[in-house]
Design a protein around this motif. Structure first.
Motif, PDB file in Angstrom:
ATOM      1  N   ASP A 140      35.671 -33.689-108.704  1.00 50.97           N
ATOM      2  CA  ASP A 140      36.058 -34.545-107.588  1.00 50.97           C
ATOM      3  C   ASP A 140      35.616 -33.966-106.245  1.00 50.97           C
ATOM      4  OD1 ASP A 140      37.725 -32.373-107.494  1.00 50.97           O
ATOM      5  OD2 ASP A 140      39.596 -33.513-107.396  1.00 50.97           O
ATOM      6  N   GLN A 141      34.654 -33.042-106.282  1.00 53.76           N
ATOM      7  CA  GLN A 141      34.139 -32.445-105.047  1.00 53.76           C
ATOM      8  C   GLN A 141      32.627 -32.595-104.941  1.00 53.76           C
ATOM      9  OE1 GLN A 141      35.565 -28.339-105.357  1.00 53.76           O
ATOM     10  NE2 GLN A 141      37.052 -28.749-103.737  1.00 53.76           N
ATOM     11  N   LEU A 142      32.145 -32.567-103.708  1.00 53.17           N
ATOM     12  CA  LEU A 142      30.728 -32.403-103.425  1.00 53.17           C
ATOM     13  C   LEU A 142      30.518 -30.984-102.917  1.00 53.17           C
ATOM     14  CD1 LEU A 142      29.802 -35.693-101.514  1.00 53.17           C
ATOM     15  CD2 LEU A 142      29.578 -35.204-103.958  1.00 53.17           C
ATOM     16  N   VAL A 143      29.459 -30.336-103.371  1.00 53.26           N
ATOM     17  CA  VAL A 143      29.146 -28.974-102.957  1.00 53.26           C
ATOM     18  C   VAL A 143      27.858 -29.013-102.132  1.00 53.26           C
ATOM     19  CG1 VAL A 143      28.711 -26.617-103.697  1.00 53.26           C
ATOM     20  CG2 VAL A 143      30.206 -28.095-105.059  1.00 53.26           C
ATOM     21  N   ALA A 149      35.034 -30.904 -91.016  1.00 48.50           N
ATOM     22  CA  ALA A 149      35.422 -30.066 -92.154  1.00 48.50           C
ATOM     23  C   ALA A 149      36.930 -29.877 -92.209  1.00 48.50           C
ATOM     24  CB  ALA A 149      34.717 -28.709 -92.063  1.00 48.50           C
ATOM     25  N   LEU A 150      37.549 -29.699 -91.043  1.00 47.20           N
ATOM     26  CA  LEU A 150      38.992 -29.523 -91.001  1.00 47.20           C
ATOM     27  C   LEU A 150      39.712 -30.801 -91.429  1.00 47.20           C
ATOM     28  CD1 LEU A 150      41.231 -27.498 -90.178  1.00 47.20           C
ATOM     29  CD2 LEU A 150      41.175 -28.537 -87.902  1.00 47.20           C
ATOM     30  N   ALA A 151      39.254 -31.942 -90.936  1.00 46.17           N
ATOM     31  CA  ALA A 151      39.884 -33.212 -91.296  1.00 46.17           C
ATOM     32  C   ALA A 151      39.784 -33.487 -92.796  1.00 46.17           C
ATOM     33  CB  ALA A 151      39.243 -34.353 -90.512  1.00 46.17           C
ATOM     34  N   LEU A 152      38.698 -33.062 -93.401  1.00 44.50           N
ATOM     35  CA  LEU A 152      38.478 -33.314 -94.828  1.00 44.50           C
ATOM     36  C   LEU A 152      39.092 -32.245 -95.726  1.00 44.50           C
ATOM     37  CD1 LEU A 152      34.755 -34.513 -94.773  1.00 44.50           C
ATOM     38  CD2 LEU A 152      36.819 -35.912 -94.962  1.00 44.50           C
ATOM     39  N   ASP A 153      39.750 -31.252 -95.144  1.00 37.79           N
ATOM     40  CA  ASP A 153      40.283 -30.141 -95.937  1.00 37.79           C
ATOM     41  C   ASP A 153      39.194 -29.505 -96.786  1.00 37.79           C
ATOM     42  OD1 ASP A 153      42.965 -30.270 -95.036  1.00 37.79           O
ATOM     43  OD2 ASP A 153      43.368 -31.935 -96.401  1.00 37.79           O
ATOM     44  N   ALA A 154      38.046 -29.266 -96.164  1.00 34.82           N
ATOM     45  CA  ALA A 154      36.934 -28.644 -96.870  1.00 34.82           C
ATOM     46  C   ALA A 154      37.283 -27.223 -97.281  1.00 34.82           C
ATOM     47  CB  ALA A 154      35.695 -28.636 -95.966  1.00 34.82           C
ATOM     48  N   ARG A 202      34.648 -15.495-102.524  1.00 34.32           N
ATOM     49  CA  ARG A 202      36.007 -15.973-102.290  1.00 34.32           C
ATOM     50  C   ARG A 202      35.938 -17.333-101.623  1.00 34.32           C
ATOM     51  NH1 ARG A 202      38.141 -14.547 -96.924  1.00 34.32           N
ATOM     52  NH2 ARG A 202      36.466 -13.641 -95.652  1.00 34.32           N
ATOM     53  N   THR A 203      37.028 -18.085-101.713  1.00 32.59           N
ATOM     54  CA  THR A 203      37.092 -19.423-101.137  1.00 32.59           C
ATOM     55  C   THR A 203      38.119 -19.440-100.018  1.00 32.59           C
ATOM     56  OG1 THR A 203      36.461 -20.441-103.243  1.00 32.59           O
ATOM     57  CG2 THR A 203      37.527 -21.860-101.611  1.00 32.59           C
ATOM     58  N   VAL A 204      37.693 -19.971 -98.870  1.00 32.29           N
ATOM     59  CA  VAL A 204      38.559 -20.026 -97.688  1.00 32.29           C
ATOM     60  C   VAL A 204      38.764 -21.492 -97.312  1.00 32.29           C
ATOM     61  CG1 VAL A 204      38.869 -19.293 -95.299  1.00 32.29           C
ATOM     62  CG2 VAL A 204      37.574 -17.841 -96.893  1.00 32.29           C
ATOM     63  N   PRO A 205      40.007 -21.968 -97.232  1.00 32.81           N
ATOM     64  CA  PRO A 205      40.233 -23.349 -96.793  1.00 32.81           C
ATOM     65  C   PRO A 205      39.851 -23.512 -95.321  1.00 32.81           C
ATOM     66  CG  PRO A 205      42.318 -22.194 -97.007  1.00 32.81           C
ATOM     67  CD  PRO A 205      41.264 -21.275 -97.561  1.00 32.81           C
ATOM     68  N   ALA A 206      39.459 -24.719 -94.963  1.00 30.01           N
ATOM     69  CA  ALA A 206      39.037 -24.973 -93.578  1.00 30.01           C
ATOM     70  C   ALA A 206      40.137 -24.626 -92.589  1.00 30.01           C
ATOM     71  CB  ALA A 206      38.623 -26.433 -93.417  1.00 30.01           C
ATOM     72  N   SER A 207      41.391 -24.802 -92.983  1.00 30.42           N
ATOM     73  CA  SER A 207      42.514 -24.509 -92.086  1.00 30.42           C
ATOM     74  C   SER A 207      42.610 -23.031 -91.733  1.00 30.42           C
ATOM     75  CB  SER A 207      43.828 -24.970 -92.716  1.00 30.42           C
ATOM     76  OG  SER A 207      44.038 -24.315 -93.962  1.00 30.42           O
ATOM     77  N   GLU A 208      41.951 -22.154 -92.516  1.00 29.33           N
ATOM     78  CA  GLU A 208      41.977 -20.720 -92.258  1.00 29.33           C
ATOM     79  C   GLU A 208      40.620 -20.169 -91.828  1.00 29.33           C
ATOM     80  OE1 GLU A 208      43.491 -18.757 -95.719  1.00 29.33           O
ATOM     81  OE2 GLU A 208      45.246 -20.063 -95.866  1.00 29.33           O
ATOM     82  N   PHE A 209      39.589 -20.997 -91.898  1.00 26.28           N
ATOM     83  CA  PHE A 209      38.235 -20.509 -91.633  1.00 26.28           C
ATOM     84  C   PHE A 209      37.971 -20.326 -90.145  1.00 26.28           C
ATOM     85  CE2 PHE A 209      33.613 -21.048 -91.094  1.00 26.28           C
ATOM     86  CZ  PHE A 209      33.149 -20.081 -91.981  1.00 26.28           C
ATOM     87  N   LEU A 218      28.491 -13.734 -96.203  1.00 31.40           N
ATOM     88  CA  LEU A 218      27.703 -14.929 -95.907  1.00 31.40           C
ATOM     89  C   LEU A 218      28.454 -16.171 -96.363  1.00 31.40           C
ATOM     90  CD1 LEU A 218      24.117 -14.000 -97.207  1.00 31.40           C
ATOM     91  CD2 LEU A 218      24.803 -14.233 -94.807  1.00 31.40           C
ATOM     92  N   LEU A 219      28.378 -17.231 -95.565  1.00 26.36           N
ATOM     93  CA  LEU A 219      28.827 -18.544 -96.019  1.00 26.36           C
ATOM     94  C   LEU A 219      27.737 -19.111 -96.919  1.00 26.36           C
ATOM     95  CD1 LEU A 219      30.741 -20.998 -95.907  1.00 26.36           C
ATOM     96  CD2 LEU A 219      29.517 -21.727 -93.834  1.00 26.36           C
ATOM     97  N   VAL A 220      28.075 -19.429 -98.168  1.00 26.61           N
ATOM     98  CA  VAL A 220      27.041 -19.874 -99.104  1.00 26.61           C
ATOM     99  C   VAL A 220      27.146 -21.359 -99.458  1.00 26.61           C
ATOM    100  CG1 VAL A 220      26.618 -17.600-100.084  1.00 26.61           C
ATOM    101  CG2 VAL A 220      28.381 -19.045-101.091  1.00 26.61           C
ATOM    102  N   GLU A 221      28.361 -21.921 -99.460  1.00 30.06           N
ATOM    103  CA  GLU A 221      28.480 -23.346 -99.752  1.00 30.06           C
ATOM    104  C   GLU A 221      29.784 -23.892 -99.198  1.00 30.06           C
ATOM    105  OE1 GLU A 221      28.001 -23.174-103.993  1.00 30.06           O
ATOM    106  OE2 GLU A 221      30.163 -23.261-104.364  1.00 30.06           O
ATOM    107  N   ILE A 222      29.792 -25.204 -99.008  1.00 32.35           N
ATOM    108  CA  ILE A 222      30.964 -25.906 -98.493  1.00 32.35           C
ATOM    109  C   ILE A 222      31.324 -26.986 -99.502  1.00 32.35           C
ATOM    110  CG2 ILE A 222      31.917 -27.293 -96.617  1.00 32.35           C
ATOM    111  CD1 ILE A 222      28.773 -25.235 -96.030  1.00 32.35           C
ATOM    112  N   ARG A 223      32.598 -27.020 -99.893  1.00 30.05           N
ATOM    113  CA  ARG A 223      33.084 -27.987-100.868  1.00 30.05           C
ATOM    114  C   ARG A 223      33.889 -29.073-100.162  1.00 30.05           C
ATOM    115  NH1 ARG A 223      33.057 -26.469-106.321  1.00 30.05           N
ATOM    116  NH2 ARG A 223      31.803 -24.592-106.636  1.00 30.05           N
TER     117      ARG A 223
END
Length: 287
Positions: A68-71, A129-134, A145-152, A166-171
């Motif tokens: 249910d995600q786009l990467v 990104a924040l609005a979408l909870d990326a 590791r995975t960081v939610p947009a609310s903490e990034f 490095l930032l490698v991908e956004i979900r």
């Protein structure tokens, strides 16, 4: 002007890039699209000893589905975002905001991940990104590791990326019209192709004549992108109408801390946030 002398590396894999960064010492800059880094280097506001260019790391490009995600790969250019069919179907808010980024030349070179990692509060993509909870996938010496947009987004031009990472991908979540989602990005700037004075990213889910979910991100209303939490809460469960949207949008500036600068005073930005939120919500809700 001409940048100060620097060493240059052009890795072809994420692992090679991480190794080069680790070996580069304390003054290393990562080059993605270069649309923010190159100007400050030419002005000598930044003078790194080593520049690590990621343009040949192919694994960081492209868009794919995972459940249910786009990467989205961090090195995917804005131009590729605009032409991608998956984003057109499931992430219209990203596409709408990207259409407003700078000019065509910048969109050909600038990258999705680069704009997010730069974390300029006037940039168009952080609030989306924040609005979408990326979710942000970060690679470093200790793994991924995975960081939610609310903490990034931590502070002005500051993210949760640590030294050597490095930032490698956004979900991104899939939000489709078939599931009742409508989206809109509203931006106010004084001249075409300029930074946002204020902008609003809105996503609204409708069931019948009622709003069941609302997500609203604010651009340039503080040192980081912000959610319009009071407006989001006021919309859940209400009937879809211009009156309910207008009443909720009046709360959009609550909890914000916009700056005073040559472009606008804080109270003017707060007014703009209310006006643009109303417009964005009305369009997203199909009014």
């Amino acid at each position: 002007m001409i940048p100060a002398a620097f060493a240059y590396a052009r890795p072809t894999t994420v692992e090679e890039a991480l190794r080069v960064i680790a070996e580069g010492g304390d003054d290393v800059k990562v080059l993605a699209g270069g649309q923010s880094l190159i100007p400050v280097m030419r002005l000598r506001l930044a003078a790194p000893e080593l520049v690590v260019d990621l343009t040949r790391v192919e694994e960081l490009r492209g868009v794919r589905e995972e459940g249910d995600q786009l990467v989205v790969g961090a090195m995917t250019t804005h131009a590729d975002v605009l032409s991608d069919p998956l984003l057109a179907q499931y992430a219209q808010l990203v596409v709408q905001a990207t259409e407003t980024v700078a000019d065509r030349q910048v969109r050909r070179r600038g990258t999705f991940g680069g704009a997010l990692a730069h974390a300029d509060p006037a940039g168009d993509l952080p609030a989306v990104a924040l609005a979408l909870d990326a979710e942000f996938v970060v690679a470093g010496p200790a793994g991924r590791r995975t960081v939610p947009a609310s903490e990034f987004f931590v502070d002005y031009l500051t993210t949760a990326l640590e030294e050597g990472e490095l930032l490698v991908e956004i979900r991104l979540p899939k939000l489709s019209a078939a599931d009742g989602w409508g989206t809109r990005y509203e931006k106010f700037n004084r001249v075409a192709q300029a930074w946002s004075i204020v902008a609003v990213a809105a996503a609204v889910r409708r069931e019948g004549g009622r709003i069941t979910e609302a997500r609203i991100g604010l651009t340039n209303m503080g040192p980081t992108p912000l959610r319009a939490g009071a407006t989001e809460a006021a919309l859940v469960g209400v009937d879809v109408s211009l009156e309910t949207v207008t009443a909720a949008a009046a709360q959009a500036a609550e909890g914000t801390s916009p700056s005073n600068d040559l472009n606008a005073q804080a109270d003017y930005r707060q007014h703009l946030a209310q006006v643009l939120t109303r417009r964005a919500l009305a369009a997203a809700a199909g009014l």
